[in-house]
Design a protein around this motif. Structure first.
Motif, PDB file in Angstrom:
ATOM      1  N   ARG A  83      35.897  17.975 -40.339  1.00 34.13           N
ATOM      2  CA  ARG A  83      34.801  16.902 -40.566  1.00 34.13           C
ATOM      3  C   ARG A  83      34.852  16.224 -39.062  1.00 34.13           C
ATOM      4  O   ARG A  83      35.693  15.914 -38.510  1.00 34.13           O
ATOM      5  N   LEU A  84      33.327  15.974 -38.807  1.00 33.67           N
ATOM      6  CA  LEU A  84      33.160  15.014 -37.520  1.00 33.67           C
ATOM      7  C   LEU A  84      32.480  13.818 -38.064  1.00 33.67           C
ATOM      8  O   LEU A  84      31.237  14.135 -38.393  1.00 33.67           O
ATOM      9  N   VAL A  85      32.799  12.747 -37.803  1.00 36.69           N
ATOM     10  CA  VAL A  85      31.999  11.610 -38.386  1.00 36.69           C
ATOM     11  C   VAL A  85      31.421  11.009 -37.051  1.00 36.69           C
ATOM     12  O   VAL A  85      32.339  10.762 -36.153  1.00 36.69           O
ATOM     13  N   CYS A  86      30.217  11.088 -36.949  1.00 33.96           N
ATOM     14  CA  CYS A  86      29.281  10.399 -35.875  1.00 33.96           C
ATOM     15  C   CYS A  86      28.128   9.799 -36.240  1.00 33.96           C
ATOM     16  O   CYS A  86      27.279  10.525 -36.937  1.00 33.96           O
ATOM     17  N   ASP A  87      27.784   8.715 -35.777  1.00 34.54           N
ATOM     18  CA  ASP A  87      26.461   8.149 -36.311  1.00 34.54           C
ATOM     19  C   ASP A  87      25.794   7.348 -34.862  1.00 34.54           C
ATOM     20  O   ASP A  87      24.697   6.765 -35.087  1.00 34.54           O
ATOM     21  N   GLN A  88      26.115   8.032 -33.639  1.00 31.80           N
ATOM     22  CA  GLN A  88      25.467   7.624 -32.502  1.00 31.80           C
ATOM     23  C   GLN A  88      24.567   8.666 -32.025  1.00 31.80           C
ATOM     24  O   GLN A  88      24.567   9.739 -31.725  1.00 31.80           O
ATOM     25  N   PRO A  89      23.184   8.219 -32.063  1.00 35.46           N
ATOM     26  CA  PRO A  89      22.126   8.973 -31.778  1.00 35.46           C
ATOM     27  C   PRO A  89      22.480   9.748 -30.239  1.00 35.46           C
ATOM     28  O   PRO A  89      21.923  11.121 -30.397  1.00 35.46           O
ATOM     29  N   TRP A  90      22.887   9.347 -29.348  1.00 35.79           N
ATOM     30  CA  TRP A  90      23.178   9.728 -28.040  1.00 35.79           C
ATOM     31  C   TRP A  90      24.191  10.785 -28.008  1.00 35.79           C
ATOM     32  O   TRP A  90      24.064  11.921 -27.272  1.00 35.79           O
ATOM     33  N   ILE A  91      25.182  10.905 -28.875  1.00 34.47           N
ATOM     34  CA  ILE A  91      26.198  11.885 -29.010  1.00 34.47           C
ATOM     35  C   ILE A  91      25.622  12.888 -29.977  1.00 34.47           C
ATOM     36  O   ILE A  91      25.884  14.304 -29.695  1.00 34.47           O
ATOM     37  N   LEU A  92      24.964  12.814 -30.997  1.00 35.19           N
ATOM     38  CA  LEU A  92      24.366  13.604 -31.791  1.00 35.19           C
ATOM     39  C   LEU A  92      23.236  14.569 -31.041  1.00 35.19           C
ATOM     40  O   LEU A  92      23.283  15.807 -31.033  1.00 35.19           O
ATOM     41  N   ARG A  93      22.577  13.781 -30.014  1.00 32.20           N
ATOM     42  CA  ARG A  93      21.790  14.453 -29.224  1.00 32.20           C
ATOM     43  C   ARG A  93      22.522  15.624 -28.160  1.00 32.20           C
ATOM     44  O   ARG A  93      21.985  16.595 -27.866  1.00 32.20           O
ATOM     45  N   LEU A  94      23.561  14.925 -27.540  1.00 29.61           N
ATOM     46  CA  LEU A  94      24.507  15.847 -26.697  1.00 29.61           C
ATOM     47  C   LEU A  94      25.037  17.185 -27.582  1.00 29.61           C
ATOM     48  O   LEU A  94      24.793  18.123 -26.974  1.00 29.61           O
ATOM     49  N   ILE A  95      25.223  16.876 -28.758  1.00 31.37           N
ATOM     50  CA  ILE A  95      25.731  17.986 -29.668  1.00 31.37           C
ATOM     51  C   ILE A  95      24.506  19.022 -30.077  1.00 31.37           C
ATOM     52  O   ILE A  95      24.784  20.320 -29.705  1.00 31.37           O
TER      53      ILE A  95
END
Length: 153
Positions: A83-95
């Motif tokens: 599981r990867l917990v991420c709530d940062q839009p800029w990292i989600l966009r990179l992914i």
């Protein structure tokens, strides 16, 4: 949940049985990847379920995404849960832009999962007051400055 004793300001690990939560903070770049990789590799080898919480990252480059992809692939290869917990839009966009969504499967924190634990306290938390300087008007370019073209007469 048991806190694994560490003195690393960039990685805090909590573990119960085979469930492990790794909290990353700081700038996940080449320097930090080299620092964290041995510890994360050990967590990948030893955990039945590995959750990596990257909500406290302030920067992540391609090297950081590569480390996360490596951990996700190895964890799944062993048959363990990832599981990867991420709530940062800029990292989600990179992914999303790097087509790693299916491998990393980023998600927000859920109140019923191990990542819902309160985040570890900052080891050396400081309050920084930022003052904004008055804008400076650009100086008129001089003919001797590079990139300045003088009209030909």
């Amino acid at each position: 949940m048991q806190l694994i004793p560490r003195h690393d300001p960039y990685l805090v690990v909590r573990s119960t049985g085979g469930d492990t939560v790794a909290f990353l903070r700081g700038e996940l770049d080449l320097v930090l990847v080299r620092h964290l990789r041995p510890d994360l590799d050990a967590l990948v080898r030893e955990s039945d379920a590995l959750t990596v919480d990257i909500r406290r990252l302030t920067f992540c480059d391609a090297t950081g995404l590569g480390l996360l992809a490596h951990c996700a692939g190895r964890t799944r290869q062993r048959g363990a849960r990832w599981r990867l917990v991420c709530d940062q839009p800029w990292i989600l966009r990179l992914i999303r832009l790097t087509a790693l969504c299916e491998l990393l499967c980023p998600e927000d924190a859920r109140p019923d999962g191990p990542e819902s634990l309160p985040e570890p306290a900052e080891p050396h938390a400081q309050t920084v007051q930022v003052t904004q300087a008055a804008p400076v008007a650009p100086a008129d370019p001089q003919p001797s400055d590079p990139g300045v073209i003088r009209p030909v007469s």
